[in-house]
Design an enzyme around this catalytic site. Structure first.
Site, mmCIF file in Angstrom:
data_model
loop_
_atom_site.group_PDB
_atom_site.id
_atom_site.type_symbol
_atom_site.label_atom_id
_atom_site.label_comp_id
_atom_site.label_asym_id
_atom_site.label_seq_id
_atom_site.Cartn_x
_atom_site.Cartn_y
_atom_site.Cartn_z
ATOM 1 N N GLU A 199 -67.184 20.149 -64.147
ATOM 2 C CA GLU A 199 -67.721 19.796 -65.456
ATOM 3 C C GLU A 199 -68.294 21.026 -66.145
ATOM 4 O O GLU A 199 -68.959 21.854 -65.516
ATOM 5 C CB GLU A 199 -68.790 18.712 -65.302
ATOM 6 N N ARG A 203 -65.388 14.226 -55.747
ATOM 7 C CA ARG A 203 -64.839 12.884 -55.536
ATOM 8 C C ARG A 203 -63.962 12.522 -56.727
ATOM 9 O O ARG A 203 -63.915 13.249 -57.727
ATOM 10 C CB ARG A 203 -65.964 11.858 -55.416
#
Length: 901
Positions: A267, A285
């Protein structure tokens, strides 16, 4: 066989929810008491079922390093990164240090300039790690002064909005540091500079066991409230392709350098004005929004994860524009075809935007949504399920695709408008813009995601000029509000409460009838009228409510006209309210905090219960985290100021502060970790200045309802005969019985005198019959007293007809009015003109002198269309003349005898 941990209905947009693999699968469902983060339970089931691998899904156990470590001990494959890698990347501090080591741009933070190589155990050296941590308020203040305000304070083990606070000053930072510590106890804390005007951009990566990592494009997740996503879309078209390629390469360098295996998300914060990006964090994940990536790349993420766990290499993926599919691919150099479609996703959450996006919980009776080729959706609840206050607020996800962003946006708008959620939760329901004056339930007429539709249609979203603070800014500025007419809210709240109150009174009377209680007639007399008070936005409204028919009510408010409304209850509990031909559907739920009213075309409005200002109550179900103000005297502590937060509650994985409505000394009534319900008392205030508390003001002025054009009973369009029949049924009769009787015998324009006489004779006959249907039951028994007569009538009735008996009692309770009305009708019977029989040549007949009486009836009424009228009328008059002479029967009996004579 693979153990598949089922959190929600499996989201996979490219397959419509089906599995591509034929590998046998075992799903894990378990009660919440042993939830999906229970590593021991998962391993126990995996071993007992002799599975080969465990797929952890997203959330809960998917980021717990203990799970892959323990599965490795059992020789069971974990589909995802290994324990050391998960541990180091799952920690935001360690991930930030690794990002800097891999040359990924980073925003100024508490770990500026730190680099490290992983130890043999796969962790960051402790000494390096500690340098990036803040251990005290003093550390935090020094760091903030170095990197500059505003700053973000974060707990490395936080997530989902917990353990993250923004501070604009030293004072806020000192308070927020303690809050972050309490929200995620024991977690290391770090700080980063707040990147204003930034976008939240993600890169989806996938690593195999051969040292290769591929970037599967990315997502733009900039529409957020309280750091939680609302929309996700891909590809992130706001980022130039060349810049996004740099973001992908940086994500690949970071994950490939540590041997990452499986799906993950890197991110970034991206500043569109400067075209710069900065590392934010890495999620080791598969994320819940991964179907966006599947839609634009045609790569089945879960299936690819399964393949990498089987040691299959990532080479020769379909998305690569290659003719040679046998040689090894260097994903750090190889370009791919940029997505030719756009996908836009919306999260469906149980939050209430018109109440500050506070979480809500409760039952869900039905979700109505039809997936299509262009828009696919899934939901984590079933029919008659519930969302409890300790679950995540998200319970659904919609994914819309189109040739470009605009087409995907329109597709998602249409899908949201066709989504229906029926239940106790209150997801959304507001309209963009301000109200005209500046300012829970089973039924839901408007789509429960109105606010998502309004956001999608906002100009800033359409032109893609938003940033991560956009929605929070709207909430803070209270641009997110219901648009309503204040008089509409007040009136329909009165309709709902009056209907339910009188309905409850009828139900109570039916129970009393069933038990054959005495004194029923007195109770029934007041069952068609009531006084009602509605408080809203500082004003108090007083209504006089009258029931004039089973489905019609009159509402009188001082300062306004009498408003007539027809109300019909629907099978789902909602009400259809008709006013002058304008129909609106309403519903509502009485809660501890007030009436939550739902208006068709508006949404959900809360009419709060008026509590004493010294009472501090919870706004929702949740758990007390901590009080922000200690108990104490006015001087030296314990003072809570008006509109100041005094406590924090946790609900649906969010920390929500509650504010005081007045200034005073706090007394705490609940301890930390206490479970509380909406409306429960959390504390009390010894008010510093009781006179400063805002008092309710009685409404004065002109109460105008937009839907009401006419006034009073006339707006219902009832004929004189219908009004008379309703009065004989025991409903409230506005005006005198004499006036109503006179209205029945008025000459109707357009009819001949003979036709008017026939019509009036029919009406009189019907009214006499209606009167006797009730009073022939009671009359012979009245000599023993009214209560005994009522008791005897009920004893002789069928046990199954209690509701019918209520109607019988309601009519008889108005005996005086009934008798006066009937006496007035019989008085006018004597004045009906007499018509001679029509001659055979059909010439107009003459009107003979005289009035209608029995002596001339056989001759004059022979040719009236219904020849039996007078005979039936004579029989009814005869029966009325024989009514008992006591009570209200005497004038009726005398008048009937006189008319017959």
């Amino acid at each position: 066989m693979i153990l598949y941990i089922q959190y929600v209905s499996y989201p996979c947009s490219t397959t419509g929810g089906r599995f591509l693999s034929h590998t046998p699968r075992l799903r894990l469902y378990h009660p919440q008491v042993n939830n999906y983060a229970n590593v021991d339970l998962i391993c126990q089931i995996a071993r007992s079922e002799q599975v080969d691998a465990v797929w952890p899904g997203w959330g809960h156990a998917s980021e717990n390093p203990r799970l892959p470590a323990k599965l490795k001990e059992l020789n069971i494959t974990f589909i995802g990164p290994c324990s050391p890698v998960m541990s180091v990347l799952g920690d935001k501090i360690a991930a930030g240090i690794l990002a800097q080591t891999a040359g990924v741009p980073s925003i100024p933070w508490s770990g500026d300039g730190l680099t490290a190589q992983l130890t043999a155990e796969g962790t960051i050296p402790d000494e390096t790690f500690r340098k990036a941590c803040l251990n005290s308020v003093a550390d935090a203040v020094r760091c903030a002064e170095r990197i500059g305000y505003p700053v973000m304070l974060k707990a490395s083990e936080g997530g989902g909005g917990k353990g993250i606070r923004m501070s604009n000053s030293k004072e806020e930072l000192e308070q927020n540091f303690v809050q972050v510590q309490s929200e995620v106890p024991g977690s290391p804390i770090f700080m980063m500079q707040l990147c204003t005007g930034a976008r939240h951009i993600e890169v989806q990566i996938m690593g195999d066991q051969h040292g290769q990592v591929v970037a599967l494009n990315g997502r733009d997740c900039s529409t957020q409230r309280r750091f939680q996503k609302i929309f996700e879309e891909g590809p992130p078209v706001i980022v130039p392709k060349a810049t996004f390629k740099e973001m992908e390469r940086a994500a690949q360098r970071l994950t490939q350098s540590i041997g990452y295996v499986g799906a993950g998300t890197v991110e970034y914060l991206y500043n569109a004005k400067t075209n710069k990006f900065y590392f934010l964090e890495l999620n080791p994940r598969l994320q819940v929004e991964h179907p966006v990536t599947e839609a634009i790349t045609n790569v089945y993420c879960s299936g690819t994860e399964e393949s990498t766990a089987m040691r299959v290499a990532l080479s020769a993926r379909k998305r690569l524009a290659l003719t040679d599919r046998t040689s090894r691919i260097d994903f750090m150099k190889q370009d791919y075809v940029y997505p030719k479609v756009h996908c836009l996703a919306a999260r469906i959450t149980a939050e209430n935007p018109d109440d500050g996006f506070k979480p809500t919980s409760g039952k869900i009776e039905r979700i109505k949504f039809q997936s299509s080729v262009a828009c696919w959706g899934y939901f984590s609840v079933w029919t008659h399920a519930a969302i409890h206050e300790f679950a995540d607020s998200q319970f659904g996800h919609l994914f819309a695709r189109g040739a470009d962003r605009e087409e995907a946006r329109k597709t998602l708008v249409l899908a949201l408008q066709n989504l229906e959620v029926v239940g106790e939760i209150r997801p959304f329901g507001w309209t963009w813009g301000d109200s005209t004056d500046g300012k829970r339930g089973r039924w839901r007429e408007e789509p429960p995601t109105d606010y998502l539709v309004q956001l999608l249609q906002a100009e800033a979203f359409r032109v893609n000029s938003i940033d991560t603070s956009w929605l929070d800014g709207l909430i803070r500025e209270r641009a997110v509000r219901l648009k309503y007419e204040q008089t509409d809210v007040v009136f329909y709240a009165a309709v709902l409460r009056a209907f339910r109150a009188l309905q409850a009174k009828d139900a109570e009377l039916v129970k009393s009838i069933e038990k054959r209680r005495l004194g029923l007639l007195h109770q029934v007399k007041g069952s068609c009228s009531m006084n009602l008070e509605i408080t809203f936005e500082g004003l108090r409204y007083h209504f006089d409510v009258t029931r004039v028919a089973p489905d019609a009510f009159l509402f009188k408010i001082s300062g306004g006209p009498v408003i007539a409304a027809q109300v019909r209850e629907q099978p789902d509990g909602s009400l259809l309210v008709s006013i002058d031909g304008s129909v609106r559907k309403i519903s509502g739920t009485e809660e501890a905090l007030g009436l939550r009213l739902r208006l068709q075309g508006v949404g959900t409005v809360l009419l709060p219960t008026v509590f004493d200002a010294s009472e501090l109550r919870s706004d929702f179900n949740g758990k007390v985290m901590r009080y922000l103000v200690p108990e104490g005297a006015f001087r030296g502590g314990g003072l809570v100021k008006k509109d100041e937060a005094y406590v924090e509650l946790e609900a649906m994985k969010m920390i929500m502060p509650l504010k005081a409505r007045a200034t005073g000394k706090l007394k705490q009534l609940k301890g930390p970790n206490s479970i509380v319900q909406a409306g429960e008392l959390l504390g009390t205030l010894q008010l510093q200045d009781p006179s400063s508390v805002q008092q309710l003001i009685g409404f004065k002025g002109d109460f105008q309802l937009p839907a009401s054009k006419a006034s009073g009973l006339d707006s219902l369009g009832y004929t004189a005969l219908k009004k008379a029949l309703l009065a004989l049924d025991g409903f409230e009769c506005l005006g005198s019985a004499e006036d109503l009787a006179q209205e029945i015998f008025l000459q109707e324009l357009g009819l001949s005198e003979e036709e008017n006489t026939e019509q009036q004779l029919q009406a009189a006959t019907q009214l006499l019959e209606y009167y006797l249907q009730v009073e022939r039951r009671f009359g012979p028994l009245m000599a023993g007293g009214e209560d005994l007569a009522v008791s005897q009538v009920l004893q002789d009735s069928e046990p199954s007809g209690f509701t019918v008996q209520l109607g019988l009692l309601r009519a008889h309770s108005q005996l005086k009015l009934r008798s006066e009305l009937l006496a007035g009708v019989m008085e006018r019977l004597k004045s009906l003109p007499v018509h001679e029989p029509r001659p055979s040549d059909d010439k107009p007949r003459a009107v003979s002198e005289g009035l209608l009486n029995r002596e001339v009836s056989q001759k004059t009424l022979r040719h009236i269309r219904e020849e039996g009228h007078w005979k039936r009328l004579s029989e009814l008059l005869s029966e009325l003349s024989e009514m008992p002479s006591h009570g209200h029967y005497s004038p009726v009996a005398r008048r009937a005898a006189f008319v017959r004579s």
